[in-house]
Scaffold this motif. Structure first.
Motif, PDB file in Angstrom:
ATOM      1  N   ALA A 299      -1.835   2.940   8.667  1.00 17.70           N
ATOM      2  CA  ALA A 299      -0.484   3.454   8.457  1.00 17.70           C
ATOM      3  C   ALA A 299       0.520   2.313   8.326  1.00 17.70           C
ATOM      4  N   VAL A 300       0.337   1.257   9.126  1.00 12.93           N
ATOM      5  CA  VAL A 300       1.207   0.083   9.034  1.00 12.93           C
ATOM      6  C   VAL A 300       1.085  -0.561   7.657  1.00 12.93           C
ATOM      7  N   GLY A 301      -0.148  -0.756   7.194  1.00 10.92           N
ATOM      8  CA  GLY A 301      -0.354  -1.368   5.892  1.00 10.92           C
ATOM      9  C   GLY A 301       0.311  -0.582   4.778  1.00 10.92           C
ATOM     10  N   MET A 302       0.199   0.738   4.842  1.00 15.30           N
ATOM     11  CA  MET A 302       0.822   1.588   3.835  1.00 15.30           C
ATOM     12  C   MET A 302       2.344   1.480   3.889  1.00 15.30           C
ATOM     13  N   LEU A 303       2.883   1.483   5.108  1.00 21.02           N
ATOM     14  CA  LEU A 303       4.333   1.436   5.257  1.00 21.02           C
ATOM     15  C   LEU A 303       4.899   0.098   4.794  1.00 21.02           C
ATOM     16  N   LEU A 304       4.227  -0.997   5.124  1.00 18.74           N
ATOM     17  CA  LEU A 304       4.693  -2.315   4.685  1.00 18.74           C
ATOM     18  C   LEU A 304       4.669  -2.414   3.165  1.00 18.74           C
ATOM     19  N   GLU A 305       3.658  -1.833   2.538  1.00 14.94           N
ATOM     20  CA  GLU A 305       3.598  -1.827   1.082  1.00 14.94           C
ATOM     21  C   GLU A 305       4.779  -1.052   0.499  1.00 14.94           C
ATOM     22  N   MET A 306       5.132   0.061   1.129  1.00 10.62           N
ATOM     23  CA  MET A 306       6.273   0.844   0.661  1.00 10.62           C
ATOM     24  C   MET A 306       7.574   0.081   0.853  1.00 10.62           C
ATOM     25  N   LEU A 307       7.686  -0.669   1.945  1.00 14.40           N
ATOM     26  CA  LEU A 307       8.893  -1.454   2.189  1.00 14.40           C
ATOM     27  C   LEU A 307       9.025  -2.595   1.171  1.00 14.40           C
ATOM     28  N   ARG A 308       7.894  -3.030   0.616  1.00 16.68           N
ATOM     29  CA  ARG A 308       7.930  -4.057  -0.427  1.00 16.68           C
ATOM     30  C   ARG A 308       8.185  -3.458  -1.806  1.00 16.68           C
ATOM     31  N   GLY A 309       8.342  -2.146  -1.842  1.00 16.89           N
ATOM     32  CA  GLY A 309       8.612  -1.490  -3.116  1.00 16.89           C
ATOM     33  C   GLY A 309       7.392  -0.923  -3.793  1.00 16.89           C
ATOM     34  N   GLY A 310       6.235  -0.991  -3.136  1.00 15.70           N
ATOM     35  CA  GLY A 310       5.008  -0.487  -3.717  1.00 15.70           C
ATOM     36  C   GLY A 310       4.781   0.986  -3.415  1.00 15.70           C
ATOM     37  N   ASP A 311       3.652   1.492  -3.872  1.00 16.38           N
ATOM     38  CA  ASP A 311       3.280   2.885  -3.662  1.00 16.38           C
ATOM     39  C   ASP A 311       2.192   2.990  -2.599  1.00 16.38           C
ATOM     40  N   ALA A 312       2.077   4.158  -2.011  1.00 18.05           N
ATOM     41  CA  ALA A 312       1.041   4.416  -1.012  1.00 18.05           C
ATOM     42  C   ALA A 312       0.356   5.729  -1.351  1.00 18.05           C
ATOM     43  N   GLU A 313      -0.900   5.868  -0.979  1.00 20.51           N
ATOM     44  CA  GLU A 313      -1.661   7.074  -1.243  1.00 20.51           C
ATOM     45  C   GLU A 313      -2.252   7.624   0.039  1.00 20.51           C
ATOM     46  N   HIS A 314      -2.760   8.836  -0.049  1.00 19.42           N
ATOM     47  CA  HIS A 314      -3.418   9.440   1.103  1.00 19.42           C
ATOM     48  C   HIS A 314      -4.693   8.678   1.439  1.00 19.42           C
ATOM     49  N   VAL A 315      -4.876   8.400   2.719  1.00 20.67           N
ATOM     50  CA  VAL A 315      -6.066   7.697   3.199  1.00 20.67           C
ATOM     51  C   VAL A 315      -6.795   8.606   4.197  1.00 20.67           C
ATOM     52  N   GLN A 316      -8.081   8.802   3.981  1.00 19.90           N
ATOM     53  CA  GLN A 316      -8.888   9.576   4.926  1.00 19.90           C
ATOM     54  C   GLN A 316      -9.919   8.652   5.553  1.00 19.90           C
ATOM     55  N   MET A 317      -9.902   8.583   6.898  1.00 20.53           N
ATOM     56  CA  MET A 317     -10.815   7.719   7.624  1.00 20.53           C
ATOM     57  C   MET A 317     -12.069   8.502   8.020  1.00 20.53           C
ATOM     58  N   PRO A 318     -13.205   7.814   8.183  1.00 21.15           N
ATOM     59  CA  PRO A 318     -14.447   8.510   8.551  1.00 21.15           C
ATOM     60  C   PRO A 318     -14.452   8.929  10.022  1.00 21.15           C
ATOM     61  N   ALA A 319     -15.224   9.980  10.298  1.00 23.50           N
ATOM     62  CA  ALA A 319     -15.446  10.427  11.672  1.00 23.50           C
ATOM     63  C   ALA A 319     -16.891  10.125  12.049  1.00 23.50           C
TER      64      ALA A 319
END
Length: 332
Positions: A299-319
């Motif tokens: 979630a941090v990686g996605m948010l930092l990318e958005m703060l840099r002006g980039g896009d983020a996508e849905h991420v599903q982690m394994p169980a």
């Protein structure tokens, strides 16, 4: 000094003007290297910190990431560990915030929290199990396990259906046929997905679905008590229970033990999450592990990318199914 030091105190102690102190702490031009070093030394000595709100108004940013939760429960605390670790080598601090949420009044908590923090105290936010993703937000947002599932481009979740199937299939492989489900909160998509995985595993094994074997668990120990009693009071009680999270699984074991049953000899129990209490419990709880710290980090990686002006996508982690000592083949 018995009060919080001010910028004026720093200026007096350093023998410079308030304007010079302001330039030094905000990284503006017009201050020599020697003066800058001297002023910052006094700042450190006095323990002065400028107002976060005032700084954000001047800079247009705070370098603070908010993690907004309805409450500080084990799931959220494990996510926070991952968020904190992921931010260690960045210029960002983390602010964990739980709004005032009364029992049964979860709806809309994230909007209330964002209205207090967004734009002045935090640059972006990670929302943990939000009831809905705000459509008009002044800052970038990433949702972890949103109530309605993927809602918007920036969400992190776990493979709930796959994990629930693995838990149920494992109990079936041990020889269980009377397998109950202590389900989660009915307003959460994750709870529906885990029940779906449970039912799919039964169907694939040719085991008829029995509505009597599904009880309310609510994702909390207090909410799971009545459901646990209801399952154990059945004339033909289950020999195994798949609970939608670890807190309700642990409560299931407590109720069963108080009823004179032995875990796992008389009743096998499987949870979901793998919070620290799962491995600390006696017997240790078999559970489906969500990589909670990794989900926080993602979630941090996605948010930092958005703060840099980039896009983020849905991420599903394994169980991942983690087998421990709360499960065994049925007696007899």
């Amino acid at each position: 000094m018995n009060r919080r030091p001010t910028i004026t105190d720093v200026a007096l102690a350093a023998g410079v003007s308030v304007a010079t102190v302001s330039k030094a702490i905000n990284g503006r031009d017009g201050v020599s290297a020697a003066t800058l070093s001297h002023v910052l030394g006094v700042v450190a000595e006095l323990g002065y910190e400028s107002s976060l709100v005032a700084t954000s108004m001047r800079r247009g940013r705070t370098n603070v990431i908010g993690v907004l939760v309805a409450e500080f429960e084990p799931f959220a605390l494990q996510l926070l560990r991952g968020v904190s670790a992921a931010l260690q080598d960045t210029p960002y601090d983390v602010l964990a915030y739980a709004g005032s949420v009364s029992a049964g009044d979860h709806l809309g908590w994230e909007r209330r929290s964002l209205s207090r923090l967004g734009g002045t105290l935090i640059d972006g936010a990670i929302l943990v199990t939000p009831t809905a993703m705000p459509t008009q937000a002044s800052i970038p947002l990433v949702a972890v396990d949103p109530h309605t599932g993927p809602d918007g481009p920036a969400t992190v979740s776990v493979a709930n259906i796959t994990g629930a199937r693995a838990a149920t299939e494992y109990l079936i492989s041990l020889g269980h046929r009377r397998i109950a489900h202590l389900r989660g909160r009915t307003d959460l998509e994750s709870a529906h997905q885990r029940e779906r995985g449970y039912r799919e595993a039964l169907k694939d094994a040719g085991i008829p679905y029995d509505r009597a074997l599904v009880a309310e668990g609510g994702y909390r120990a207090a909410s799971a008590t009545d459901g646990a009693h209801a399952l154990l009071d059945l004339a033909d009680r289950p020999t195994a229970v798949f609970a939608a999270n670890d807190l309700s699984a642990i409560e299931m074991m407590r109720v069963a033990t108080e009823s004179g049953l032995r875990i796992p000899d008389d009743l096998s129990v499987v949870g979901f999450d793998d919070i620290p209490e799962a491995s600390a419990h006696t017997p240790q709880l078999t559970t489906v592990r969500q990589p909670l710290a990794e989900m926080g980090s993602a979630a941090v990686g996605m948010l930092l990318e958005m703060l840099r002006g980039g896009d983020a996508e849905h991420v599903q982690m394994p169980a991942e199914l983690i087998t421990r000592s709360s499960t065994a083949a049925p007696a007899g």
